[in-house]
Design an enzyme around this catalytic site. Structure first.
Site, PDB file in Angstrom:
ATOM      1  N   ASP A 228     -20.397  45.823 -17.092  1.00 46.04           N
ATOM      2  CA  ASP A 228     -21.739  45.344 -17.386  1.00 46.04           C
ATOM      3  C   ASP A 228     -22.735  45.833 -16.321  1.00 46.04           C
ATOM      4  OD1 ASP A 228     -23.447  43.457 -18.992  1.00 46.04           O
ATOM      5  OD2 ASP A 228     -23.649  42.476 -17.047  1.00 46.04           O
ATOM      6  N   GLU A 277      -3.773  53.246 -10.368  1.00 43.86           N
ATOM      7  CA  GLU A 277      -2.500  52.703  -9.891  1.00 43.86           C
ATOM      8  C   GLU A 277      -1.558  52.373 -11.044  1.00 43.86           C
ATOM      9  OE1 GLU A 277      -4.576  50.402  -6.067  1.00 43.86           O
ATOM     10  OE2 GLU A 277      -3.534  49.253  -7.633  1.00 43.86           O
TER      11      GLU A 277
END
Length: 570
Positions: A228, A277
């Site tokens: 956002d 990751e």
């Protein structure tokens, strides 16, 4: 070859796109949880409600769901005022409910994208309550933007910056500690509602805490994040603050005081390290209202978030030349950035596109606000034309390479609920503008599922009232009904799986300026007549090969109806 519904691709289909790049051409369905489905009967949509409708979502044929915020919130801004980034609002469920929803989605071969709100927290967040209790200059206040006011006694805000929702972007607090306890004190920055204090992203603690949040949800199975207000995180807070009498980006070199500053990309490079990751890497898409296209590319780089919304088609008039130019430019941008493009016509922040297209040509955003204030009466719209154009534009968009973002309810042909009772409005824009702008409630009304059930099958008495005409758009009135908007979306999304190929298209010269015609590398063709009258079908196109048509399939061998899109198989 008539258009027909094809079942969703099963999870173990060997033809499924590789896991790591599933997002590049995904059809993503935005869920505004409080308005989707209410399983507990309290009038507020919830996570069990989403889980209960997973079969519907699977049958629709989407690849992913994006959930607007479901975190604990006072709902000062519809959930975008977040109290706790690593929990679920108890009115919407529990973390266990969230896990169950993710499991159900993944079982249906649907990915899950969570909304993350990094520009501001809520004023109930533990950090902000600690800041209010602390002294000026404290580490607690350093997580936000607290400044002394101007004027003889600090009675004036630190700058003239306005809030997006109306009024000033600064609120003064009453100090609670020290020799000034009980007296007016510092001011804090909030580009949105006063209940949404802006976080200070120059603070390493803020950066690291959001890394923790990303890992928290990724560890629970979230496949990606919608970010956002991604372009607003970094501000130039050097004193004296620069004057900025509007909230429009004023420069295109990364030095605007409030938006799209170059430093923001250092933040998102850190995010990308966290997202990488995981195997496959988690995806992210930036909400970045950036008017300069070369700046938007920076958010979509593989070293950053990886994808960014473009709202160009959403803002464009319904015209062949405009659509052609936008698509050509956006696909070029995507190739440059290494991302895929994104396409969207409706979301939780804008008037639904069926309503926008129903208004007279040239009705801009300001005129749409006036239309909302009039209860949808002035100017008078043409709903039949609006839905006809909306379906044509959507089918044009679904044929394009890139990600297609759909907003809940558009598959039902829902229009904006422009005449909501004034006493029911909840958008902060309504209150902060002195009731001069109604805001976004009209596109957030809870969905109609069953025309004969109480509250149209949503659940309890909905938090925003459903207009009476919603009943004629309910799922049960369209399910299995040939020509309905719901079946049109199901058919288009099923065929889209067969249409998707390499991320390229070739424009085909059209004999009429009102036509836009493109061909995908596997021979599929998409043809839209943006005019109001039938146009000649280009030579070489066989009407017998039409598989999807926005207005229903016709077998006229010579013409394409006005305001209609056709998909033509090889």
């Amino acid at each position: 070859m008539d258009s027909q519904f094809s079942p969703p691709r099963p999870a173990d289909d060997p033809g499924a796109r590789p896991r790591a790049d599933w997002w590049r051409q995904a059809a993503v369905y935005q869920i505004y949880p409080r308005s989707f489905a209410d399983a507990t009967g309290d009038g507020l949509g919830d996570l069990p409600g989403v889980t209960s409708r997973m079969g519907y979502l699977s049958e629709l044929g989407i690849d992913a769901i994006w959930l607007s915020p479901f975190y604990p919130s006072a709902l000062a801004d519809g959930g975008y005022d977040v109290d706790d980034y690593r929990n679920v609002d108890p009115r919407l469920g529990t973390l266990e409910d969230f896990d169950a929803m993710v499991a159900a989605a993944h079982a249906a071969n649907i990915k899950v994208i969570a909304d993350v709100v990094p520009n501001h927290s809520s004023n109930r967040h533990e950090w902000f309550t600690a800041a209010l209790a602390a002294a000026p200059g404290s580490p607690e206040r350093a997580r936000y933007h607290f400044l002394d006011g101007l004027g003889e006694n600090g009675e004036l805000p630190p700058s003239d910056w306005p809030s997006h929702f109306g009024g000033p972007a600064w609120t003064r607090i009453t100090e609670s500690t020290g020799e000034n306890a009980g007296a007016p004190g510092q001011w804090y920055l909030h580009l949105f509602a006063s209940e949404q204090p802006d976080l200070n992203w120059d603070n390493p603690e803020v950066r690291e805490d959001f890394h923790t949040t990303l890992r928290f949800w990724a560890d629970r199975g979230v496949d990606g994040f919608r970010v956002d207000v991604a372009h607003a995180l970094v501000k130039d807070m050097s004193l004296p603050l620069r004057s900025k009498p509007s909230l429009e980006i004023t420069v295109d070199d990364g030095t605007d005081a409030l938006f799209d500053r170059d430093e923001v990309h250092e933040i998102f490079a850190g995010w990308r390290s966290v997202l990488n990751e995981y195997d496959p890497p988690r995806i992210a898409v930036a909400e970045a209202w950036v008017p300069f296209t070369h700046r938007r590319l920076l958010y979509a780089r593989p070293t950053g978030l990886g994808q960014a919304f473009n709202f160009d088609l959403l803002q464009a008039p319904f015209a062949a030349g405009e659509f052609r130019n936008i698509v050509a430019r956006c696909l070029s941008e995507a190739e440059t950035s290494g991302a895929s493009s994104t396409w969207v016509f409706s979301n939780h922040d804008v008037v639904r596109h069926a309503s926008r297209y129903s208004l007279p040509d040239g009705t801009d955003a300001a005129a749409q606000d006036a239309w909302l204030l009039s209860g949808g009466r002035e100017p008078a719209g043409d709903p039949e034309r609006g839905l006809r154009r909306a379906r044509a534009a959507t089918l044009f968009m679904l044929g394009l390479p890139g990600s297609a973002y759909l907003y809940q309810g558009e598959e039902l042909g829902l229009f904006e609920a422009a005449d909501l009772p004034l006493e029911s409005l909840q958008d902060p824009t309504w209150f902060r503008t002195g009731r001069k702008a109604k805001g976004r409630d009209g596109c957030r009304v809870p969905l109609p599922w069953n025309s004969t059930e109480e509250h149209l099958g949503f659940g309890g008495s909905p938090w925003l009232p459903q207009p009476g005409w919603f009943a004629t758009h309910a799922v049960d009135t369209q399910d299995g009904v040939a020509g309905s908007t719901l079946e049109f979306y199901r058919s288009a999304l099923a065929w889209r799986r067969k249409l998707q190929t390499t991320e390229a298209l070739q424009w085909v010269s059209a004999p009429d300026a009102t036509l836009a015609h493109y061909r995908r590398p596997n021979g599929w063709e998409v043809l839209t007549n943006f005019g109001t009258t039938p146009a000649d079908l280009p030579a070489g196109l066989d009407a017998a090969r039409i598989v999807v048509a926005s207005g229903g399939i016709t077998r006229d061998p010579a013409h394409i109806p006005g305001e209609t899109t056709l998909w033509i198989a090889p």
